[in-house]
Write an enzyme that holds these catalytic residues in place. Structure first.
Site, PDB file in Angstrom:
ATOM      1  N   TYR A 117      63.112  36.512 -35.433  1.00  0.00           N
ATOM      2  CA  TYR A 117      62.674  36.887 -36.783  1.00  0.00           C
ATOM      3  C   TYR A 117      61.266  36.369 -37.086  1.00  0.00           C
ATOM      4  O   TYR A 117      60.574  36.934 -37.931  1.00  0.00           O
ATOM      5  CB  TYR A 117      63.616  36.304 -37.847  1.00  0.00           C
ATOM      6  CG  TYR A 117      64.923  37.029 -38.033  1.00  0.00           C
ATOM      7  CD1 TYR A 117      65.822  37.206 -36.994  1.00  0.00           C
ATOM      8  CD2 TYR A 117      65.268  37.524 -39.289  1.00  0.00           C
ATOM      9  CE1 TYR A 117      67.026  37.853 -37.186  1.00  0.00           C
ATOM     10  CE2 TYR A 117      66.482  38.166 -39.497  1.00  0.00           C
ATOM     11  CZ  TYR A 117      67.349  38.328 -38.443  1.00  0.00           C
ATOM     12  OH  TYR A 117      68.553  38.971 -38.649  1.00  0.00           O
ATOM     13  N   LYS A 163      72.818  33.140 -24.983  1.00  0.00           N
ATOM     14  CA  LYS A 163      72.747  34.117 -23.891  1.00  0.00           C
ATOM     15  C   LYS A 163      71.999  33.427 -22.742  1.00  0.00           C
ATOM     16  O   LYS A 163      70.957  33.885 -22.266  1.00  0.00           O
ATOM     17  CB  LYS A 163      72.022  35.380 -24.385  1.00  0.00           C
ATOM     18  CG  LYS A 163      72.073  36.556 -23.441  1.00  0.00           C
ATOM     19  CD  LYS A 163      73.412  37.274 -23.425  1.00  0.00           C
ATOM     20  CE  LYS A 163      73.442  38.332 -22.337  1.00  0.00           C
ATOM     21  NZ  LYS A 163      74.783  38.908 -22.145  1.00  0.00           N
ATOM     22  N   ASP A 195      78.073  37.720 -26.006  1.00  0.00           N
ATOM     23  CA  ASP A 195      78.881  38.946 -25.909  1.00  0.00           C
ATOM     24  C   ASP A 195      80.368  38.603 -25.899  1.00  0.00           C
ATOM     25  O   ASP A 195      81.179  39.205 -26.610  1.00  0.00           O
ATOM     26  CB  ASP A 195      78.467  39.802 -24.695  1.00  0.00           C
ATOM     27  CG  ASP A 195      78.215  39.006 -23.420  1.00  0.00           C
ATOM     28  OD1 ASP A 195      78.312  37.757 -23.453  1.00  0.00           O
ATOM     29  OD2 ASP A 195      77.922  39.626 -22.383  1.00  0.00           O
ATOM     30  N   ASP A 219      73.228  36.220 -37.313  1.00  0.00           N
ATOM     31  CA  ASP A 219      73.239  37.352 -38.246  1.00  0.00           C
ATOM     32  C   ASP A 219      74.366  38.312 -37.879  1.00  0.00           C
ATOM     33  O   ASP A 219      75.189  38.697 -38.715  1.00  0.00           O
ATOM     34  CB  ASP A 219      71.888  38.074 -38.197  1.00  0.00           C
ATOM     35  CG  ASP A 219      71.861  39.311 -39.086  1.00  0.00           C
ATOM     36  OD1 ASP A 219      72.344  39.227 -40.229  1.00  0.00           O
ATOM     37  OD2 ASP A 219      71.360  40.352 -38.629  1.00  0.00           O
ATOM     38  N   ASP A 223      78.558  38.846 -39.737  1.00  0.00           N
ATOM     39  CA  ASP A 223      79.169  40.076 -40.276  1.00  0.00           C
ATOM     40  C   ASP A 223      80.516  40.333 -39.591  1.00  0.00           C
ATOM     41  O   ASP A 223      81.487  40.744 -40.227  1.00  0.00           O
ATOM     42  CB  ASP A 223      78.255  41.304 -40.055  1.00  0.00           C
ATOM     43  CG  ASP A 223      77.299  41.555 -41.224  1.00  0.00           C
ATOM     44  OD1 ASP A 223      76.818  40.572 -41.824  1.00  0.00           O
ATOM     45  OD2 ASP A 223      77.020  42.733 -41.539  1.00  0.00           O
TER      46      ASP A 223
HETATM   47  C1  IPM Z   1      71.307  38.515 -43.768  1.00  0.00           C
HETATM   48  C2  IPM Z   1      70.492  39.774 -43.752  1.00  0.00           C
HETATM   49  C3  IPM Z   1      69.020  39.433 -43.496  1.00  0.00           C
HETATM   50  C4  IPM Z   1      68.941  38.787 -42.119  1.00  0.00           C
HETATM   51  C5  IPM Z   1      68.030  40.594 -43.590  1.00  0.00           C
HETATM   52  C6  IPM Z   1      68.168  41.354 -44.885  1.00  0.00           C
HETATM   53  C7  IPM Z   1      66.621  40.115 -43.424  1.00  0.00           C
HETATM   54  O1  IPM Z   1      70.980  40.679 -42.821  1.00  0.00           O
HETATM   55  O2  IPM Z   1      71.015  37.612 -44.583  1.00  0.00           O
HETATM   56  O3  IPM Z   1      72.272  38.422 -43.010  1.00  0.00           O
HETATM   57  O4  IPM Z   1      68.910  39.500 -41.102  1.00  0.00           O
HETATM   58  O5  IPM Z   1      68.908  37.569 -42.066  1.00  0.00           O
HETATM   59 MN    MN Z   2      72.923  40.084 -41.968  1.00  0.00          MN
END
Ligand code: IPM
Ligand code: MN
Ligand code: NAD
Length: 325
Positions: A117, A163, A195, A219, A223
């Site tokens: 990032y 990784k 993975d 990240d 999720d």
């Molecule tokens: C998160 C989001 C952010 C990230 C984006 C919106 C920059 O996906 O906070 O998880 O990738 O960190």
């Molecule tokens: Mn995210």
């Protein structure tokens, strides 16, 4: 004792309203500032200087969500504001807990201000486009120590996800972790390739206690961890520095597909408020009471994403009712 609220875009303002309703009775000053798409429209900048100044001077920053499809392909994007804000506050430790209230209780400790990032990116004259994953030893050491320390206060199991079979940065992560490991003899450390980690979170998430990992893996895996424990509508996070204000925000984004419908689940936002009460204000009791009130609302007035029919406002009414009961 000032909290800077950044409602942002899409469902951001909808879930922020729930947070403000819950926080208003408390002796905490709230101040809202433009951020993300809203700030691009007004000032041409997703993180205008006055917003950044207010964040730096605050006790904590509460963020809804930013980002909208209309900025896909635009030169200035809302997401850049978030990346800049995290960097400016040096909130390197992003805590993303996921629990199903039963056997699954895992905490992802995501490095938040380094890696791909923040590495060099660009385009060469012959059309090569690159994003670079970069880490220094001090950057890895501070987040790895956070991981060990958090594991120490929980079930004492730390999984370092990387990784290392391919990436030089991952091999540096392992070197640093091996060097500091003797300081945490009470913590059980394991390494896992990313993975496989994704597969393990999907098939047997109860095996994990604390996961420490780099920015982009964290990240993606957060999720996934949210998906196996109730979805993005319920996943909260805290982004902490060594000193100064933290950022407290849901894991989810601006959810353009449901924005404006009044059905966003405010749980992720309200659980982020609970994390703020705990980490920024040391108000453990208030945090616990809020978490219990949220659990009551999840049982009695669930939103559509978790199988119910309640809207954001009705859910929040239930939280407030449970808080005053
Ligand atoms: C998160 C989001 C952010 C990230 C984006 C919106 C920059 O996906 O906070 O998880 O990738 O960190
Ligand atoms: Mn995210
Ligand atoms: P998203 O997290 O916004 O939505 C993914 C899915 O989850 C959608 O179907 C959405 O309806 C659902 N969802 C998310 N939050 C919910 C909630 N509170 N209640 C009910 N359902 C919910 O991810 P996306 O669609 O990939 O991204 C949309 C925008 O958000 C993009 O611009 C992205 O960059 C941005 N984003 C911002 C943040 C942030 O501000 N921290 C985080 C992630 C994504």
């Amino acid at each position: 004792m000032k909290v800077v609220c950044l409602p942002g875009d899409g469902i951001g303002p909808e879930v922020m309203e729930a947070a403000i309703r819950v926080l208003t009775p408390l002796p905490i000053e709230l101040e809202s500032h433009p951020f993300g798409g809203e700030a691009i429209e007004k000032f041409g900048d997703p993180l205008p200087a006055p917003t950044l100044e207010a964040c730096k001077e605050s006790t904590a920053v509460l963020l809804g969500a930013i980002g909208l499809p209309k900025y896909d392909g635009a030169a200035v994007r809302p997401e850049q504001g978030l990346i800049s804000l995290r960097g400016a506050l040096d909130v390197y430790a992003n805590l993303r807990p996921s629990s199903d209230g039963d056997k699954v209780n895992l905490l992802i400790v995501r490095e938040l201000v380094g890696g791909i990032y923040y590495g060099r990116r660009g385009r060469t004259e012959d059309g090569l486009v690159f994003d670079t994953c970069e880490y220094t030893e001090p950057q890895i050491e501070r987040i790895a120590r956070r991981g060990f320390e958090l594991a120490r206060r929980r079930l004492k199991k730390l999984t370092a996800v990387d990784k290392a079979n391919v990436l030089a940065t991952s091999r540096l992560w392992r070197q640093v972790i091996e060097r500091i490991k003797p300081d945490y003899p009470d913590v059980d450390l394991e390494y896992m390739l990313v993975d496989n980690a994704a597969m393990q979170i999907a098939r047997a998430p109860e095996q994990f206690d604390v996961i420490v990992t780099e920015n982009m893996f964290g990240d993606i895996l957060s999720d996934l961890a949210a998906a196996v424990t109730g979805g993005l509508g319920v996943a909260a996070s805290a982004s902490l520095a060594d000193a100064g204000p933290g950022i407290f925000e849901p894991v989810h984004g601006s959810a353009p597909d449901i924005a404006g419908k009044g059905i966003a689940n405010p749980t992720a936002m309200l659980r982020s408020v609970a994390m703020m009460l705990e980490h920024a204000f040391s108000e453990e009791v208030a945090a616990r009471e809020l978490r219990q009130a949220i659990d009551t609302a999840i049982r009695e007035a669930p939103t559509p994403d978790i199988g119910g029919t309640a809207g954001t406002h009705e859910f929040t009414d239930k939280v407030i009712e449970a808080l005053s009961a």
